[in-house]
Write a protein that holds these residues in place. Structure first.
Motif, PDB file in Angstrom:
ATOM      1  N   LEU A  40      82.985  -7.354  69.995  1.00 37.68           N
ATOM      2  CA  LEU A  40      83.316  -8.635  69.361  1.00 37.68           C
ATOM      3  C   LEU A  40      82.546  -9.784  69.998  1.00 37.68           C
ATOM      4  O   LEU A  40      82.061 -10.686  69.301  1.00 37.68           O
ATOM      5  N   VAL A  41      82.402  -9.750  71.326  1.00 35.91           N
ATOM      6  CA  VAL A  41      81.632 -10.786  72.025  1.00 35.91           C
ATOM      7  C   VAL A  41      80.172 -10.715  71.599  1.00 35.91           C
ATOM      8  O   VAL A  41      79.544 -11.748  71.326  1.00 35.91           O
ATOM      9  N   CYS A  42      79.617  -9.504  71.519  1.00 39.35           N
ATOM     10  CA  CYS A  42      78.218  -9.345  71.107  1.00 39.35           C
ATOM     11  C   CYS A  42      78.009  -9.827  69.667  1.00 39.35           C
ATOM     12  O   CYS A  42      77.007 -10.485  69.375  1.00 39.35           O
ATOM     13  N   GLN A  43      78.959  -9.516  68.786  1.00 39.17           N
ATOM     14  CA  GLN A  43      78.861  -9.970  67.404  1.00 39.17           C
ATOM     15  C   GLN A  43      78.886 -11.498  67.338  1.00 39.17           C
ATOM     16  O   GLN A  43      78.127 -12.112  66.584  1.00 39.17           O
ATOM     17  N   ARG A  44      79.757 -12.111  68.129  1.00 42.04           N
ATOM     18  CA  ARG A  44      79.858 -13.572  68.140  1.00 42.04           C
ATOM     19  C   ARG A  44      78.570 -14.204  68.674  1.00 42.04           C
ATOM     20  O   ARG A  44      78.092 -15.203  68.143  1.00 42.04           O
ATOM     21  N   GLU A  45      78.007 -13.604  69.729  1.00 37.29           N
ATOM     22  CA  GLU A  45      76.755 -14.132  70.276  1.00 37.29           C
ATOM     23  C   GLU A  45      75.621 -14.006  69.258  1.00 37.29           C
ATOM     24  O   GLU A  45      74.803 -14.920  69.112  1.00 37.29           O
ATOM     25  N   THR A  46      75.579 -12.885  68.547  1.00 40.29           N
ATOM     26  CA  THR A  46      74.550 -12.694  67.528  1.00 40.29           C
ATOM     27  C   THR A  46      74.709 -13.719  66.409  1.00 40.29           C
ATOM     28  O   THR A  46      73.726 -14.311  65.954  1.00 40.29           O
ATOM     29  N   LEU A  47      75.943 -13.946  65.988  1.00 43.26           N
ATOM     30  CA  LEU A  47      76.198 -14.951  64.955  1.00 43.26           C
ATOM     31  C   LEU A  47      75.758 -16.335  65.424  1.00 43.26           C
ATOM     32  O   LEU A  47      75.125 -17.086  64.670  1.00 43.26           O
ATOM     33  N   ASP A  48      76.048 -16.680  66.676  1.00 41.87           N
ATOM     34  CA  ASP A  48      75.628 -17.977  67.218  1.00 41.87           C
ATOM     35  C   ASP A  48      74.106 -18.104  67.224  1.00 41.87           C
ATOM     36  O   ASP A  48      73.557 -19.166  66.925  1.00 41.87           O
ATOM     37  N   GLU A  49      73.405 -17.000  67.561  1.00 44.13           N
ATOM     38  CA  GLU A  49      71.939 -17.024  67.562  1.00 44.13           C
ATOM     39  C   GLU A  49      71.394 -17.213  66.141  1.00 44.13           C
ATOM     40  O   GLU A  49      70.440 -17.964  65.927  1.00 44.13           O
ATOM     41  N   ILE A  50      71.994 -16.541  65.184  1.00 42.28           N
ATOM     42  CA  ILE A  50      71.556 -16.674  63.791  1.00 42.28           C
ATOM     43  C   ILE A  50      71.766 -18.104  63.309  1.00 42.28           C
ATOM     44  O   ILE A  50      70.877 -18.710  62.687  1.00 42.28           O
TER      45      ILE A  50
END
Length: 132
Positions: A67-77
């Motif tokens: 979930l943390v990795c998904q959130r970080e990826t979303l923030d990068e996008i």
């Protein structure tokens, strides 16, 4: 408005109203979306009920790390999209999320198909530059 349809393996030209043509175009777009969804989830994760019934397992649940990795990826996008102009962002999201083709986006935005393609390609280049 004249459209071409396939009946019994033969193509025929038929005169229809604009409303019918719009309906058929929306149906084509929905079929493309459904086809892409089927391709995306071909690995079987969409059949959670089937997995539970046959294997007795609960559906997949992401771990806190995932979930943390998904959130970080979303923030990068979102950060990359923030670097784009409003026009580029709008055209890219219409193409990527809503499955419009470049000609349709060009009609909506009042520009050429090539201008839409250039906008989409500019956003892609920014993504590749950030993520590589």
């Amino acid at each position: 408005m004249e459209i071409t349809i396939k009946i019994n393996g033969r193509f025929m030209s038929v005169e229809v109203s604009a409303e019918v043509a719009d309906y058929l175009e929306q149906a084509k777009r929905n079929n493309r979306k459904l086809y892409r969804e089927r391709q995306r989830y071909w690995d079987g994760r969409e059949c959670d009920e089937y997995i539970i019934a046959t294997e007795g397992r609960l559906p997949y649940c992401a771990t806190p790390e995932e979930l943390v990795c998904q959130r970080e990826t979303l923030d990068e996008i979102l950060a990359v999209l923030a670097l784009c102009t409003d026009t580029q962002r709008e055209r890219f999201l219409l193409y990527a999320l809503y499955d419009f083709n470049c000609a349709e986006i060009g009609e909506m935005c009042g520009c050429s198909k090539q201008a839409v393609q250039l906008s989409i390609e500019a956003v892609r280049k920014k993504f590749f530059k950030i993520f590589r």
